[in-house]
Design a protein around this motif. Sequence first.
Motif, PDB file in Angstrom:
ATOM      1  N   GLN A 127       0.884  -1.154   0.108  1.00 13.21           N
ATOM      2  CA  GLN A 127       0.033   0.110   0.042  1.00 13.21           C
ATOM      3  C   GLN A 127       0.894   1.373   0.148  1.00 13.21           C
ATOM      4  N   THR A 128       1.743   1.174   0.842  1.00 10.13           N
ATOM      5  CA  THR A 128       2.607   2.214   0.871  1.00 10.13           C
ATOM      6  C   THR A 128       3.343   2.612  -0.162  1.00 10.13           C
ATOM      7  N   GLY A 129       4.116   1.669  -0.946  1.00 11.19           N
ATOM      8  CA  GLY A 129       4.681   1.567  -2.204  1.00 11.19           C
ATOM      9  C   GLY A 129       3.850   2.191  -3.344  1.00 11.19           C
ATOM     10  N   LEU A 130       2.581   1.589  -3.186  1.00 10.67           N
ATOM     11  CA  LEU A 130       1.490   2.286  -4.375  1.00 10.67           C
ATOM     12  C   LEU A 130       1.147   3.588  -4.181  1.00 10.67           C
ATOM     13  N   LEU A 131       1.105   3.808  -2.879  1.00  9.65           N
ATOM     14  CA  LEU A 131       0.806   5.217  -2.647  1.00  9.65           C
ATOM     15  C   LEU A 131       1.793   6.461  -2.888  1.00  9.65           C
ATOM     16  N   VAL A 132       3.009   6.059  -2.801  1.00  5.11           N
ATOM     17  CA  VAL A 132       4.107   6.899  -3.242  1.00  5.11           C
ATOM     18  C   VAL A 132       4.371   6.990  -4.355  1.00  5.11           C
ATOM     19  N   VAL A 133       4.178   5.729  -5.506  1.00  6.74           N
ATOM     20  CA  VAL A 133       4.306   5.777  -6.844  1.00  6.74           C
ATOM     21  C   VAL A 133       3.119   6.464  -7.163  1.00  6.74           C
ATOM     22  N   GLY A 134       1.977   6.515  -6.921  1.00 12.24           N
ATOM     23  CA  GLY A 134       0.805   7.192  -7.316  1.00 12.24           C
ATOM     24  C   GLY A 134       0.841   8.533  -7.058  1.00 12.24           C
ATOM     25  N   TYR A 135       1.400   9.011  -5.867  1.00 14.97           N
ATOM     26  CA  TYR A 135       1.493  10.426  -5.577  1.00 14.97           C
ATOM     27  C   TYR A 135       2.603  11.081  -6.474  1.00 14.97           C
ATOM     28  N   PHE A 136       3.662  10.388  -6.790  1.00 19.39           N
ATOM     29  CA  PHE A 136       4.777  10.852  -7.693  1.00 19.39           C
ATOM     30  C   PHE A 136       4.069  11.183  -9.334  1.00 19.39           C
ATOM     31  N   PHE A 166      -7.956  17.736  -5.424  1.00 20.32           N
ATOM     32  CA  PHE A 166      -7.615  16.165  -5.247  1.00 20.32           C
ATOM     33  C   PHE A 166      -6.238  16.142  -4.742  1.00 20.32           C
ATOM     34  N   GLY A 167      -5.088  16.924  -4.956  1.00 20.28           N
ATOM     35  CA  GLY A 167      -3.796  16.891  -4.511  1.00 20.28           C
ATOM     36  C   GLY A 167      -3.480  17.161  -3.266  1.00 20.28           C
ATOM     37  N   ILE A 168      -4.281  18.167  -2.524  1.00 27.47           N
ATOM     38  CA  ILE A 168      -3.958  18.434  -1.326  1.00 27.47           C
ATOM     39  C   ILE A 168      -4.379  17.384  -0.333  1.00 27.47           C
ATOM     40  N   PRO A 169      -5.621  16.517  -0.246  1.00 24.55           N
ATOM     41  CA  PRO A 169      -5.817  15.290   0.517  1.00 24.55           C
ATOM     42  C   PRO A 169      -4.827  14.389   0.095  1.00 24.55           C
ATOM     43  N   LEU A 170      -4.323  14.053  -1.103  1.00 29.91           N
ATOM     44  CA  LEU A 170      -3.476  13.232  -1.370  1.00 29.91           C
ATOM     45  C   LEU A 170      -2.099  13.241  -0.859  1.00 29.91           C
ATOM     46  N   ASN A 171      -1.725  14.557  -0.690  1.00 28.10           N
ATOM     47  CA  ASN A 171      -0.525  14.990   0.013  1.00 28.10           C
ATOM     48  C   ASN A 171      -0.613  14.749   1.484  1.00 28.10           C
ATOM     49  N   ILE A 172      -1.650  15.042   2.076  1.00 32.00           N
ATOM     50  CA  ILE A 172      -1.765  14.634   3.530  1.00 32.00           C
ATOM     51  C   ILE A 172      -1.776  13.379   3.876  1.00 32.00           C
TER      52      ILE A 172
END
Length: 252
Positions: free
Chosen positions: A9-18, A129-135
Amino acid sequence: KAMCSGKLQTGLLVVGYFIYLLVGAAVFQALERTAEKQEKMAAAQMKEAFLQNFTHLTVAEMEQFMKNLTEAIQNGVYPVGNESQIEDSNWDFSNSFFFAGTVVSTIGYGTLRPKTAGGQIFCVFFALFGIPLNIVFLHRVGKMLSLLCKKLGKFLYEKGMRKKKIKFLTLLFFLATGILVFLCLPSLFFQITEGWSYSEGIYFAFITLSTIGFGDYVVGKQPGRNYFSYYRTLVAIWILFGLAWIALLFNL
């Protein structure tokens, strides 16, 4: 199993974020670049016209020129030097990525901003959508760091240290390393790269990481200074991890 899925999940989140930041950067670049080029051409023409007949300008014309010049500079267009500056875009990829990062982290320096209608509307949705994703991203990175913190605590506990003392020491350790890694060292780096004083570097780092972002000091913005490529991308990554460190401090 839970640990494994957590890592995934963490990996996916980091990849998705970038990916989100990269796509955003590409869209901003596509929407803003042409308009900016026109603005630069207009500024260059204005300068040309001024240089040709500045000896007999009326007061009103002079005032208008000053007004146009101020506006150009506020928009990040410096009509200084030769034509090559028209080619250097404020919306090249490194700058656009940096801009996307300052949007989702709510720093918002205000030195680079979308000026086309498309860019402005896109910015609204990108931030929405980016601000919640960033949080979520910062929270997750903060959690990973606090796991490190727990491991350190466990190690000290096994060495026979009292719990209260451990809590105090881990907080102190993360505070000290964070101040060193996110404030002291970057300030030295800014002093060298930007030619600021050390105190200006500390000030910039604090104003940025606290997400105040006045925009009075911004990296990679001084006309006539040679910066290495991807300088601003590096700074954007420093900002993201610095914010995660601050989130961790609040957690602790």
